[in-house]
Enzyme design. Structure first.
Site, PDB file in Angstrom:
ATOM      1  N   SER A 102      -6.728  -0.771   5.892  1.00 52.13           N
ATOM      2  CA  SER A 102      -6.123  -1.080   4.602  1.00 52.13           C
ATOM      3  C   SER A 102      -6.755  -2.367   4.047  1.00 52.13           C
ATOM      4  CB  SER A 102      -4.603  -1.181   4.751  1.00 52.13           C
ATOM      5  OG  SER A 102      -3.976  -1.159   3.496  1.00 52.13           O
ATOM      6  N   GLU A 156      -3.574   9.208   1.464  1.00 54.33           N
ATOM      7  CA  GLU A 156      -3.056   7.868   1.729  1.00 54.33           C
ATOM      8  C   GLU A 156      -1.654   7.726   1.128  1.00 54.33           C
ATOM      9  OE1 GLU A 156      -4.623   5.628   3.502  1.00 54.33           O
ATOM     10  OE2 GLU A 156      -6.722   6.242   3.512  1.00 54.33           O
ATOM     11  N   HIS A 171      -1.041   7.015   4.679  1.00 51.79           N
ATOM     12  CA  HIS A 171      -1.467   5.665   5.019  1.00 51.79           C
ATOM     13  C   HIS A 171      -0.770   5.169   6.289  1.00 51.79           C
ATOM     14  CE1 HIS A 171      -3.664   2.149   3.773  1.00 51.79           C
ATOM     15  NE2 HIS A 171      -2.594   1.370   3.770  1.00 51.79           N
TER      16      HIS A 171
END
Length: 591
Positions: free
Chosen positions: A234, A364, A492
Protein backbone atom coordinates in the site's frame (compact mmCIF):
# COMPACT_ATOMS: atom_id res chain seq x y z
CA UNK A 1 27.96 -17.95 15.41
CA UNK A 2 28.91 -14.78 17.26
CA UNK A 3 26.68 -12.71 19.50
CA UNK A 4 26.87 -13.02 23.29
CA UNK A 5 24.02 -15.16 24.65
CA UNK A 6 22.72 -14.28 28.10
CA UNK A 7 20.16 -15.61 30.56
CA UNK A 8 16.61 -14.40 30.03
CA UNK A 9 16.57 -12.69 33.43
CA UNK A 10 19.58 -10.52 32.56
CA UNK A 11 19.04 -6.94 31.43
CA UNK A 12 16.84 -4.03 32.45
CA UNK A 13 14.19 -1.68 31.10
CA UNK A 14 14.45 -0.22 27.62
CA UNK A 15 17.35 2.14 27.24
CA UNK A 16 21.07 1.95 27.72
CA UNK A 17 21.98 -1.12 29.82
CA UNK A 18 7.49 -25.55 -2.49
CA UNK A 19 8.62 -22.08 -3.73
CA UNK A 20 11.25 -20.99 -1.34
CA UNK A 21 11.03 -24.35 0.50
CA UNK A 22 14.79 -24.83 0.23
CA UNK A 23 15.43 -21.60 2.08
CA UNK A 24 12.73 -22.53 4.59
CA UNK A 25 14.26 -25.93 5.35
CA UNK A 26 17.75 -24.46 5.67
CA UNK A 27 16.58 -21.75 8.07
CA UNK A 28 14.79 -24.25 10.29
CA UNK A 29 17.82 -26.53 10.35
CA UNK A 30 20.19 -23.72 11.32
CA UNK A 31 18.05 -22.34 14.10
CA UNK A 32 16.37 -25.43 15.51
CA UNK A 33 18.90 -25.61 18.35
CA UNK A 34 18.60 -22.03 19.60
CA UNK A 35 17.04 -21.72 23.05
CA UNK A 36 13.71 -19.88 23.01
CA UNK A 37 13.64 -16.96 25.46
CA UNK A 38 17.43 -16.73 25.84
CA UNK A 39 18.94 -13.26 25.40
CA UNK A 40 21.54 -12.43 22.79
CA UNK A 41 23.82 -9.38 22.70
CA UNK A 42 25.23 -8.08 19.41
CA UNK A 43 27.91 -5.39 19.02
CA UNK A 44 27.02 -2.82 16.33
CA UNK A 45 28.75 0.35 15.05
CA UNK A 46 26.43 2.39 17.33
CA UNK A 47 26.80 0.23 20.41
CA UNK A 48 25.74 -3.12 21.83
CA UNK A 49 22.11 -4.23 21.76
CA UNK A 50 20.36 -6.97 23.69
CA UNK A 51 17.70 -8.99 21.89
CA UNK A 52 16.11 -12.37 22.47
CA UNK A 53 15.65 -15.70 20.69
CA UNK A 54 11.95 -15.97 19.82
CA UNK A 55 9.80 -18.79 18.42
CA UNK A 56 8.58 -18.75 14.82
CA UNK A 57 5.63 -20.59 13.32
CA UNK A 58 2.07 -19.54 12.50
CA UNK A 59 -0.76 -21.53 14.12
CA UNK A 60 -1.73 -22.95 10.72
CA UNK A 61 1.79 -24.00 9.72
CA UNK A 62 2.39 -25.63 13.11
CA UNK A 63 -0.95 -27.43 12.94
CA UNK A 64 0.18 -28.88 9.61
CA UNK A 65 3.28 -30.28 11.28
CA UNK A 66 5.81 -27.72 10.04
CA UNK A 67 8.95 -27.54 12.21
CA UNK A 68 9.13 -24.93 14.96
CA UNK A 69 12.10 -22.57 14.77
CA UNK A 70 13.67 -19.68 16.66
CA UNK A 71 15.15 -16.41 15.42
CA UNK A 72 16.99 -13.60 17.17
CA UNK A 73 14.77 -10.49 17.50
CA UNK A 74 16.01 -6.97 18.21
CA UNK A 75 13.04 -4.60 18.46
CA UNK A 76 13.04 -0.81 18.44
CA UNK A 77 16.72 -0.06 17.73
CA UNK A 78 16.93 3.71 17.14
CA UNK A 79 18.46 4.70 13.80
CA UNK A 80 17.96 8.44 14.40
CA UNK A 81 17.54 10.75 17.34
CA UNK A 82 14.03 11.24 18.70
CA UNK A 83 12.26 13.88 16.55
CA UNK A 84 11.16 16.07 19.43
CA UNK A 85 11.86 19.67 20.40
CA UNK A 86 14.02 21.37 17.79
CA UNK A 87 14.27 18.07 15.87
CA UNK A 88 10.51 17.60 15.47
CA UNK A 89 10.29 18.96 11.92
CA UNK A 90 13.98 18.51 11.08
CA UNK A 91 15.65 15.98 8.81
CA UNK A 92 16.49 12.82 10.76
CA UNK A 93 19.72 13.01 12.73
CA UNK A 94 21.58 9.66 12.81
CA UNK A 95 21.63 8.19 16.29
CA UNK A 96 24.69 8.96 18.40
CA UNK A 97 26.69 5.95 19.66
CA UNK A 98 25.92 4.77 23.19
CA UNK A 99 27.85 3.09 25.96
CA UNK A 100 26.79 -0.10 27.65
CA UNK A 101 24.10 -2.43 26.31
CA UNK A 102 20.80 -1.10 24.99
CA UNK A 103 17.82 -3.33 25.74
CA UNK A 104 15.79 -3.92 22.55
CA UNK A 105 13.63 -6.88 23.53
CA UNK A 106 10.29 -5.04 23.26
CA UNK A 107 8.71 -3.11 20.36
CA UNK A 108 9.88 0.46 19.98
CA UNK A 109 7.67 3.57 20.03
CA UNK A 110 5.53 4.19 16.95
CA UNK A 111 4.57 7.44 15.20
CA UNK A 112 1.00 6.13 15.10
CA UNK A 113 -0.41 7.30 18.42
CA UNK A 114 -3.85 5.66 18.27
CA UNK A 115 -4.56 2.55 16.24
CA UNK A 116 -7.67 2.19 14.09
CA UNK A 117 -9.87 -0.67 15.39
CA UNK A 118 -11.22 -1.08 11.81
CA UNK A 119 -7.74 -1.66 10.39
CA UNK A 120 -7.42 -4.90 8.41
CA UNK A 121 -3.83 -5.46 9.58
CA UNK A 122 -3.04 -5.64 13.32
CA UNK A 123 -0.76 -2.63 13.80
CA UNK A 124 -0.59 -1.59 17.46
CA UNK A 125 0.57 1.79 18.71
CA UNK A 126 3.44 2.03 21.20
CA UNK A 127 3.95 5.28 23.18
CA UNK A 128 7.30 7.04 23.38
CA UNK A 129 9.52 9.60 21.68
CA UNK A 130 12.15 7.41 19.98
CA UNK A 131 9.88 6.68 17.03
CA UNK A 132 12.67 6.54 14.42
CA UNK A 133 13.65 2.94 15.05
CA UNK A 134 14.01 -0.40 13.32
CA UNK A 135 13.33 -3.98 14.30
CA UNK A 136 15.78 -6.64 13.12
CA UNK A 137 15.02 -10.36 12.98
CA UNK A 138 17.79 -12.76 12.03
CA UNK A 139 18.50 -16.48 12.03
CA UNK A 140 22.22 -15.93 12.60
CA UNK A 141 23.49 -12.72 14.24
CA UNK A 142 27.08 -13.06 13.11
CA UNK A 143 28.96 -10.93 10.55
CA UNK A 144 30.17 -14.02 8.71
CA UNK A 145 26.62 -15.11 7.77
CA UNK A 146 26.18 -12.60 4.88
CA UNK A 147 22.50 -13.42 4.45
CA UNK A 148 20.07 -11.60 2.13
CA UNK A 149 18.15 -8.74 3.73
CA UNK A 150 14.50 -7.70 3.38
CA UNK A 151 13.60 -4.18 4.56
CA UNK A 152 9.84 -3.76 5.07
CA UNK A 153 8.05 -0.39 4.91
CA UNK A 154 4.51 -0.60 6.30
CA UNK A 155 1.43 0.95 4.72
CA UNK A 156 -1.38 3.09 6.09
CA UNK A 157 -1.87 5.86 3.56
CA UNK A 158 1.21 7.71 4.88
CA UNK A 159 -0.86 8.78 7.93
CA UNK A 160 -1.36 5.58 9.95
CA UNK A 161 0.18 2.12 10.29
CA UNK A 162 2.81 0.60 12.52
CA UNK A 163 5.89 -1.63 12.18
CA UNK A 164 4.90 -3.29 15.47
CA UNK A 165 2.45 -5.66 13.76
CA UNK A 166 2.76 -9.24 15.03
CA UNK A 167 2.59 -10.33 11.37
CA UNK A 168 5.55 -8.22 10.23
CA UNK A 169 7.58 -9.19 13.27
CA UNK A 170 6.76 -12.89 13.34
CA UNK A 171 10.20 -13.89 12.08
CA UNK A 172 8.98 -15.99 9.12
CA UNK A 173 11.43 -14.47 6.63
CA UNK A 174 14.30 -14.78 9.12
CA UNK A 175 13.34 -18.42 9.70
CA UNK A 176 13.79 -18.90 5.94
CA UNK A 177 17.23 -17.36 5.83
CA UNK A 178 16.42 -13.69 5.15
CA UNK A 179 17.41 -11.04 7.70
CA UNK A 180 14.35 -8.83 8.16
CA UNK A 181 14.34 -5.10 9.01
CA UNK A 182 11.07 -3.29 9.87
CA UNK A 183 11.17 0.50 9.49
CA UNK A 184 9.34 3.09 11.58
CA UNK A 185 8.99 6.53 9.97
CA UNK A 186 7.17 9.82 10.61
CA UNK A 187 3.56 9.89 9.43
CA UNK A 188 0.98 12.47 8.46
CA UNK A 189 1.80 16.16 8.57
CA UNK A 190 4.87 15.67 10.75
CA UNK A 191 6.31 13.39 8.07
CA UNK A 192 4.97 14.86 4.83
CA UNK A 193 3.30 18.24 5.42
CA UNK A 194 4.69 21.39 3.76
CA UNK A 195 6.34 23.71 6.29
CA UNK A 196 8.12 26.93 5.36
CA UNK A 197 11.63 26.91 6.77
CA UNK A 198 11.78 23.14 7.32
CA UNK A 199 13.13 20.36 5.09
CA UNK A 200 10.28 18.85 3.08
CA UNK A 201 9.60 15.11 2.73
CA UNK A 202 10.76 14.32 6.24
CA UNK A 203 9.17 10.86 6.09
CA UNK A 204 11.08 10.12 2.89
CA UNK A 205 14.26 11.30 4.57
CA UNK A 206 13.47 8.87 7.40
CA UNK A 207 13.35 6.00 4.86
CA UNK A 208 16.73 7.08 3.48
CA UNK A 209 18.23 7.41 6.95
CA UNK A 210 16.97 3.92 7.87
CA UNK A 211 18.42 2.43 4.67
CA UNK A 212 21.75 4.13 5.38
CA UNK A 213 21.60 2.60 8.87
CA UNK A 214 21.05 -0.79 7.24
CA UNK A 215 24.15 -0.30 5.10
CA UNK A 216 26.27 0.42 8.18
CA UNK A 217 24.74 -1.99 10.69
CA UNK A 218 23.05 -4.99 9.09
CA UNK A 219 26.26 -7.00 8.77
CA UNK A 220 26.42 -7.12 12.56
CA UNK A 221 23.14 -9.06 12.49
CA UNK A 222 24.24 -11.48 9.78
CA UNK A 223 22.96 -9.49 6.81
CA UNK A 224 24.67 -8.62 3.54
CA UNK A 225 24.46 -4.83 2.86
CA UNK A 226 24.96 -5.51 -0.86
CA UNK A 227 21.96 -7.82 -0.90
CA UNK A 228 19.11 -5.58 0.33
CA UNK A 229 15.54 -5.94 -0.95
CA UNK A 230 13.19 -3.09 -0.03
CA UNK A 231 9.56 -4.18 0.11
CA UNK A 232 6.27 -2.68 1.21
CA UNK A 233 2.51 -2.78 0.80
CA UNK A 234 0.00 0.00 0.00
CA UNK A 235 1.71 3.25 1.06
CA UNK A 236 4.75 1.06 1.75
CA UNK A 237 4.58 -0.17 -1.85
CA UNK A 238 4.35 3.44 -2.96
CA UNK A 239 7.40 4.15 -0.82
CA UNK A 240 9.31 1.41 -2.65
CA UNK A 241 8.56 2.94 -6.07
CA UNK A 242 9.30 6.43 -4.74
CA UNK A 243 12.73 5.30 -3.53
CA UNK A 244 13.38 3.50 -6.81
CA UNK A 245 12.86 6.79 -8.67
CA UNK A 246 15.15 8.88 -6.45
CA UNK A 247 18.81 9.74 -7.03
CA UNK A 248 19.30 9.93 -3.26
CA UNK A 249 18.38 6.25 -2.85
CA UNK A 250 20.79 4.95 -5.48
CA UNK A 251 22.94 2.17 -4.03
CA UNK A 252 20.73 1.68 -0.96
CA UNK A 253 18.59 -1.10 -2.44
CA UNK A 254 19.54 -4.00 -4.67
CA UNK A 255 15.98 -5.29 -5.28
CA UNK A 256 12.45 -3.96 -4.87
CA UNK A 257 9.03 -5.50 -4.21
CA UNK A 258 6.01 -3.15 -4.35
CA UNK A 259 2.69 -4.71 -3.26
CA UNK A 260 -0.50 -2.74 -4.02
CA UNK A 261 1.57 0.44 -4.44
CA UNK A 262 -0.24 3.67 -3.52
CA UNK A 263 1.87 6.44 -5.04
CA UNK A 264 1.29 9.90 -3.59
CA UNK A 265 3.51 12.18 -5.75
CA UNK A 266 1.75 15.19 -4.19
CA UNK A 267 2.24 18.37 -6.27
CA UNK A 268 3.90 21.19 -4.33
CA UNK A 269 0.86 23.45 -4.86
CA UNK A 270 -1.42 20.84 -3.29
CA UNK A 271 0.94 20.36 -0.34
CA UNK A 272 1.04 24.12 0.27
CA UNK A 273 -2.75 24.41 0.09
CA UNK A 274 -3.22 21.56 2.58
CA UNK A 275 -0.71 23.17 4.95
CA UNK A 276 -2.62 26.46 4.73
CA UNK A 277 -5.91 24.71 5.57
CA UNK A 278 -4.28 22.93 8.49
CA UNK A 279 -2.85 26.23 9.72
CA UNK A 280 -6.28 27.85 9.55
CA UNK A 281 -7.81 24.97 11.54
CA UNK A 282 -5.11 25.35 14.17
CA UNK A 283 -5.54 29.12 14.24
CA UNK A 284 -1.92 29.68 13.26
CA UNK A 285 -2.21 30.35 9.53
CA UNK A 286 -1.45 33.79 8.17
CA UNK A 287 -4.87 34.32 6.50
CA UNK A 288 -4.52 31.24 4.32
CA UNK A 289 -0.73 31.31 4.20
CA UNK A 290 1.50 28.29 4.79
CA UNK A 291 2.55 27.97 8.44
CA UNK A 292 6.22 28.54 9.21
CA UNK A 293 8.48 26.24 11.18
CA UNK A 294 8.59 28.66 14.11
CA UNK A 295 4.80 28.86 14.33
CA UNK A 296 4.20 25.11 13.91
CA UNK A 297 6.62 24.25 16.69
CA UNK A 298 4.11 25.84 19.05
CA UNK A 299 1.37 23.45 17.89
CA UNK A 300 1.05 20.27 19.91
CA UNK A 301 1.27 16.88 18.24
CA UNK A 302 -2.29 16.01 19.27
CA UNK A 303 -3.63 19.27 17.86
CA UNK A 304 -1.98 18.60 14.49
CA UNK A 305 -3.33 15.04 14.42
CA UNK A 306 -6.86 16.29 15.11
CA UNK A 307 -6.63 18.93 12.35
CA UNK A 308 -5.23 16.58 9.68
CA UNK A 309 -8.47 14.90 8.49
CA UNK A 310 -10.26 18.20 7.89
CA UNK A 311 -7.26 19.67 6.09
CA UNK A 312 -7.13 16.65 3.75
CA UNK A 313 -10.80 16.91 2.86
CA UNK A 314 -10.25 20.04 0.82
CA UNK A 315 -7.98 18.18 -1.60
CA UNK A 316 -10.54 16.23 -3.63
CA UNK A 317 -13.87 16.31 -5.43
CA UNK A 318 -15.39 13.48 -7.46
CA UNK A 319 -13.92 10.01 -7.99
CA UNK A 320 -10.56 11.14 -9.38
CA UNK A 321 -10.08 13.78 -6.76
CA UNK A 322 -11.23 11.39 -4.05
CA UNK A 323 -8.05 9.44 -4.78
CA UNK A 324 -6.05 12.66 -4.55
CA UNK A 325 -7.68 13.42 -1.19
CA UNK A 326 -6.90 10.00 0.24
CA UNK A 327 -3.22 10.46 -0.67
CA UNK A 328 -2.94 14.20 -0.06
CA UNK A 329 -0.39 13.65 2.72
CA UNK A 330 2.55 11.74 1.29
CA UNK A 331 5.80 12.25 -0.61
CA UNK A 332 5.80 15.65 -2.34
CA UNK A 333 7.33 16.34 -5.74
CA UNK A 334 9.38 19.24 -4.38
CA UNK A 335 11.95 19.52 -7.19
CA UNK A 336 14.69 18.70 -4.71
CA UNK A 337 14.55 15.27 -3.08
CA UNK A 338 11.75 14.20 -5.44
CA UNK A 339 12.82 15.88 -8.64
CA UNK A 340 9.92 14.65 -10.77
CA UNK A 341 6.89 12.34 -10.53
CA UNK A 342 7.95 8.77 -9.80
CA UNK A 343 6.76 7.11 -13.01
CA UNK A 344 8.45 9.83 -15.08
CA UNK A 345 11.66 9.13 -13.17
CA UNK A 346 11.37 5.41 -13.85
CA UNK A 347 10.74 6.04 -17.56
CA UNK A 348 13.86 8.22 -17.60
CA UNK A 349 15.90 5.28 -16.29
CA UNK A 350 15.93 5.79 -12.52
CA UNK A 351 16.35 2.49 -10.71
CA UNK A 352 16.55 0.56 -13.98
CA UNK A 353 19.36 -1.71 -12.73
CA UNK A 354 17.26 -2.79 -9.72
CA UNK A 355 15.04 -5.88 -10.24
CA UNK A 356 11.42 -5.05 -9.43
CA UNK A 357 8.32 -7.08 -8.56
CA UNK A 358 5.12 -5.01 -8.59
CA UNK A 359 1.56 -6.26 -8.24
CA UNK A 360 -1.73 -6.01 -6.43
CA UNK A 361 -5.15 -7.40 -5.67
CA UNK A 362 -7.84 -8.38 -8.16
CA UNK A 363 -10.12 -5.85 -6.44
CA UNK A 364 -8.30 -3.56 -4.03
CA UNK A 365 -11.62 -1.83 -3.36
CA UNK A 366 -14.82 -3.85 -3.54
CA UNK A 367 -18.36 -2.94 -2.57
CA UNK A 368 -19.06 -5.89 -0.27
CA UNK A 369 -20.96 -6.48 2.97
CA UNK A 370 -17.80 -5.41 4.80
CA UNK A 371 -17.84 -1.96 3.19
CA UNK A 372 -21.48 -1.10 2.47
CA UNK A 373 -24.91 -2.18 3.73
CA UNK A 374 -26.99 -4.40 1.50
CA UNK A 375 -29.66 -1.74 0.80
CA UNK A 376 -27.01 0.62 -0.60
CA UNK A 377 -25.48 -2.06 -2.79
CA UNK A 378 -28.91 -2.98 -4.14
CA UNK A 379 -29.69 0.67 -4.87
CA UNK A 380 -26.40 1.23 -6.65
CA UNK A 381 -26.86 -1.92 -8.72
CA UNK A 382 -29.95 -0.32 -10.27
CA UNK A 383 -27.93 2.62 -11.61
CA UNK A 384 -26.36 2.06 -15.06
CA UNK A 385 -22.61 1.56 -14.49
CA UNK A 386 -21.55 3.96 -17.22
CA UNK A 387 -23.26 6.76 -15.28
CA UNK A 388 -20.53 6.43 -12.64
CA UNK A 389 -17.77 7.04 -15.15
CA UNK A 390 -19.72 9.86 -16.77
CA UNK A 391 -19.89 11.60 -13.41
CA UNK A 392 -16.13 11.16 -13.20
CA UNK A 393 -15.81 13.00 -16.54
CA UNK A 394 -14.62 9.93 -18.43
CA UNK A 395 -15.28 10.35 -22.16
CA UNK A 396 -17.87 8.15 -23.87
CA UNK A 397 -15.45 6.00 -25.89
CA UNK A 398 -13.35 5.25 -22.81
CA UNK A 399 -16.48 4.46 -20.78
CA UNK A 400 -17.62 1.91 -23.33
CA UNK A 401 -14.20 0.28 -23.58
CA UNK A 402 -13.72 0.17 -19.81
CA UNK A 403 -17.17 -1.31 -19.16
CA UNK A 404 -16.51 -3.98 -21.82
CA UNK A 405 -13.13 -4.83 -20.24
CA UNK A 406 -14.65 -4.96 -16.75
CA UNK A 407 -17.98 -6.67 -17.33
CA UNK A 408 -17.77 -8.54 -14.00
CA UNK A 409 -17.63 -5.23 -12.10
CA UNK A 410 -20.24 -3.63 -14.39
CA UNK A 411 -22.64 -6.46 -13.56
CA UNK A 412 -22.63 -5.16 -9.98
CA UNK A 413 -23.98 -1.81 -11.15
CA UNK A 414 -22.70 1.69 -10.53
CA UNK A 415 -21.17 0.88 -7.13
CA UNK A 416 -19.25 -2.12 -8.41
CA UNK A 417 -17.82 -0.23 -11.36
CA UNK A 418 -16.94 2.79 -9.23
CA UNK A 419 -14.98 0.57 -6.84
CA UNK A 420 -13.17 -1.09 -9.76
CA UNK A 421 -12.41 2.31 -11.32
CA UNK A 422 -10.89 3.62 -8.07
CA UNK A 423 -8.93 0.37 -7.67
CA UNK A 424 -7.45 0.73 -11.14
CA UNK A 425 -6.91 4.45 -10.82
CA UNK A 426 -4.87 4.17 -7.61
CA UNK A 427 -3.38 0.67 -7.87
CA UNK A 428 -3.83 -1.16 -11.20
CA UNK A 429 -2.77 1.85 -13.24
CA UNK A 430 0.32 2.29 -11.08
CA UNK A 431 1.29 -1.37 -11.49
CA UNK A 432 0.99 -1.21 -15.28
CA UNK A 433 2.51 2.27 -15.32
CA UNK A 434 5.61 1.20 -13.38
CA UNK A 435 6.18 -1.90 -15.54
CA UNK A 436 5.64 0.08 -18.75
CA UNK A 437 7.88 2.93 -17.59
CA UNK A 438 10.75 0.52 -17.00
CA UNK A 439 10.06 -1.04 -20.39
CA UNK A 440 10.42 2.42 -22.00
CA UNK A 441 13.59 3.10 -20.01
CA UNK A 442 15.26 0.10 -21.68
CA UNK A 443 14.50 1.43 -25.18
CA UNK A 444 17.47 2.83 -27.18
CA UNK A 445 15.67 6.18 -27.54
CA UNK A 446 15.53 6.50 -23.76
CA UNK A 447 19.23 5.69 -23.49
CA UNK A 448 20.02 8.44 -25.99
CA UNK A 449 17.86 10.88 -24.04
CA UNK A 450 19.76 10.06 -20.84
CA UNK A 451 22.98 10.90 -22.66
CA UNK A 452 21.61 14.25 -23.85
CA UNK A 453 20.43 15.09 -20.31
CA UNK A 454 23.63 13.94 -18.59
CA UNK A 455 25.07 16.49 -16.11
CA UNK A 456 28.55 16.16 -17.70
CA UNK A 457 28.83 18.49 -20.73
CA UNK A 458 31.40 16.22 -22.37
CA UNK A 459 28.96 13.30 -22.22
CA UNK A 460 26.19 15.48 -23.66
CA UNK A 461 28.47 16.54 -26.50
CA UNK A 462 29.36 12.93 -27.28
CA UNK A 463 33.10 13.36 -26.66
CA UNK A 464 33.06 11.29 -23.46
CA UNK A 465 31.27 8.12 -22.44
CA UNK A 466 29.10 8.06 -19.33
CA UNK A 467 30.06 5.58 -16.62
CA UNK A 468 28.58 2.14 -17.32
CA UNK A 469 25.17 1.91 -15.65
CA UNK A 470 24.88 -1.85 -15.80
CA UNK A 471 22.27 -3.93 -17.59
CA UNK A 472 18.58 -3.13 -17.34
CA UNK A 473 17.05 -5.36 -14.67
CA UNK A 474 13.89 -7.42 -15.06
CA UNK A 475 10.40 -6.43 -13.96
CA UNK A 476 7.77 -8.94 -12.80
CA UNK A 477 4.08 -8.30 -12.15
CA UNK A 478 1.42 -10.30 -10.34
CA UNK A 479 -2.29 -10.22 -9.53
CA UNK A 480 -3.61 -11.78 -6.31
CA UNK A 481 -6.94 -13.47 -7.09
CA UNK A 482 -7.79 -15.57 -4.03
CA UNK A 483 -11.09 -14.28 -2.61
CA UNK A 484 -11.35 -13.98 1.16
CA UNK A 485 -14.63 -15.49 2.41
CA UNK A 486 -14.79 -12.89 5.19
CA UNK A 487 -14.16 -9.86 2.95
CA UNK A 488 -16.07 -11.00 -0.12
CA UNK A 489 -13.17 -10.87 -2.55
CA UNK A 490 -9.46 -10.43 -3.22
CA UNK A 491 -9.37 -6.99 -1.63
CA UNK A 492 -6.76 -4.65 -0.20
CA UNK A 493 -4.58 -6.21 2.54
CA UNK A 494 -5.86 -9.79 2.10
CA UNK A 495 -2.45 -10.80 0.74
CA UNK A 496 -0.48 -9.63 3.79
CA UNK A 497 -0.93 -12.63 6.12
CA UNK A 498 0.01 -14.88 3.19
CA UNK A 499 3.14 -12.84 2.48
CA UNK A 500 4.28 -13.15 6.09
CA UNK A 501 3.16 -16.80 6.50
CA UNK A 502 0.93 -15.64 9.35
CA UNK A 503 -2.27 -17.67 8.91
CA UNK A 504 -4.28 -18.98 11.80
CA UNK A 505 -4.24 -16.26 14.47
CA UNK A 506 -7.38 -14.32 15.41
CA UNK A 507 -6.50 -11.32 13.20
CA UNK A 508 -5.84 -13.49 10.17
CA UNK A 509 -9.03 -15.48 10.72
CA UNK A 510 -11.06 -12.25 10.65
CA UNK A 511 -9.41 -11.12 7.42
CA UNK A 512 -9.09 -14.35 5.44
CA UNK A 513 -11.08 -16.96 7.35
CA UNK A 514 -10.03 -19.88 9.51
CA UNK A 515 -9.57 -22.18 6.51
CA UNK A 516 -7.31 -19.95 4.39
CA UNK A 517 -4.98 -22.18 2.33
CA UNK A 518 -1.49 -22.64 3.75
CA UNK A 519 -0.47 -23.72 0.24
CA UNK A 520 -1.05 -20.15 -0.95
CA UNK A 521 1.02 -18.77 1.93
CA UNK A 522 3.81 -21.13 0.88
CA UNK A 523 3.61 -19.76 -2.67
CA UNK A 524 3.42 -16.03 -1.85
CA UNK A 525 5.86 -16.04 1.05
CA UNK A 526 8.14 -18.44 -0.83
CA UNK A 527 8.23 -16.17 -3.90
CA UNK A 528 9.23 -13.19 -1.76
CA UNK A 529 11.94 -15.16 0.06
CA UNK A 530 13.23 -16.49 -3.26
CA UNK A 531 13.32 -12.99 -4.73
CA UNK A 532 15.22 -11.65 -1.72
CA UNK A 533 17.77 -14.45 -2.02
CA UNK A 534 18.09 -14.92 -5.78
CA UNK A 535 16.52 -11.85 -7.42
CA UNK A 536 13.90 -13.92 -9.27
CA UNK A 537 10.40 -14.66 -7.88
CA UNK A 538 9.98 -17.68 -10.14
CA UNK A 539 7.79 -16.71 -13.08
CA UNK A 540 8.07 -15.09 -16.51
CA UNK A 541 8.93 -11.39 -16.26
CA UNK A 542 6.91 -8.58 -17.84
CA UNK A 543 10.17 -7.21 -19.25
CA UNK A 544 10.52 -10.40 -21.28
CA UNK A 545 6.87 -10.56 -22.39
CA UNK A 546 5.02 -7.26 -21.73
CA UNK A 547 1.71 -8.00 -20.05
CA UNK A 548 2.82 -11.29 -18.47
CA UNK A 549 1.27 -11.44 -15.00
CA UNK A 550 1.56 -14.14 -12.34
CA UNK A 551 -1.88 -15.03 -10.97
CA UNK A 552 -1.54 -15.77 -7.27
CA UNK A 553 -4.32 -17.79 -5.71
CA UNK A 554 -5.77 -19.25 -8.90
CA UNK A 555 -7.72 -22.35 -7.87
CA UNK A 556 -5.90 -24.63 -10.31
CA UNK A 557 -2.54 -23.49 -8.94
CA UNK A 558 -3.58 -24.53 -5.41
CA UNK A 559 -4.73 -28.02 -6.40
CA UNK A 560 -2.73 -30.93 -4.95
CA UNK A 561 0.30 -31.65 -7.11
CA UNK A 562 0.16 -28.32 -9.00
CA UNK A 563 3.67 -27.19 -9.90
CA UNK A 564 3.80 -24.64 -12.71
CA UNK A 565 2.93 -21.03 -11.83
CA UNK A 566 -0.14 -19.62 -13.57
CA UNK A 567 0.88 -16.70 -15.81
CA UNK A 568 -1.70 -14.65 -17.73
CA UNK A 569 -0.25 -13.09 -20.88
CA UNK A 570 -2.37 -9.97 -20.31
CA UNK A 571 -3.26 -10.07 -16.61
CA UNK A 572 -3.84 -6.34 -16.26
CA UNK A 573 -5.44 -5.70 -19.68
CA UNK A 574 -8.62 -4.43 -18.01
CA UNK A 575 -6.75 -1.19 -17.22
CA UNK A 576 -5.86 -0.59 -20.88
CA UNK A 577 -8.78 1.78 -21.68
CA UNK A 578 -7.74 4.07 -18.82
CA UNK A 579 -4.10 3.92 -19.90
CA UNK A 580 -4.99 4.73 -23.53
CA UNK A 581 -7.03 7.77 -22.50
CA UNK A 582 -4.38 9.08 -20.11
CA UNK A 583 -6.60 8.66 -17.04
CA UNK A 584 -4.26 6.07 -15.55
CA UNK A 585 -1.68 5.87 -14.16
CA UNK A 586 -3.10 8.43 -11.76
CA UNK A 587 -1.32 11.77 -11.86
CA UNK A 588 -2.31 13.95 -8.89
CA UNK A 589 -3.70 17.30 -9.98
CA UNK A 590 -2.52 20.48 -8.33
CA UNK A 591 -5.35 22.24 -6.51
Amino acid sequence: MSGERMGADAGSARGTDEEGRGAHDRGVAERAGADEGVDVVVPTPSGRVRGRWEPVGSPTSLALGRPRATVAAFRGIPYAEAPVGDLRFAAPVPIAPWDGVRDVREPGPTPQRVGDPRALIPEPSVPGDEILNVTVLTPDPSPAARLPVLVWIHGGGYTTGSPASPWYGNGAFARDGVVTVLVSYRLGFDGFGWIEGAPQNRGVRDWLCALEWVQRHVAAFGGDPDHVTVAGQSAGGGAVLTLLGMRAAAGLLARAWAASPALADVPEQTARALAARLGDRLGIGAHGGVPTLEVLRRAGERDVLRAQPGARRGAGRGLYRLADELLALGPVVDGDLLEQPTLDALAAGAGRTVPLVVGGMHDELLLTDALAPRWLRVALRAIPPAVTLGAAHVDRATRRAYVAANSDAADEGAGGLAARYLSDLVFGGTIVGAASARERAAHPHAQERRRLEHPDAAVRAGVAEPPPAGPTAATWTYRFDWASPTRGGAVHCVDVPFAFDALGDDHADRLVGADAPQALADVVHGAMARFAEHGDPGWQPWSEAPGATRILGASDALAPGARAPIVDAAGWSRVAPLIASGIAPRRPRAH
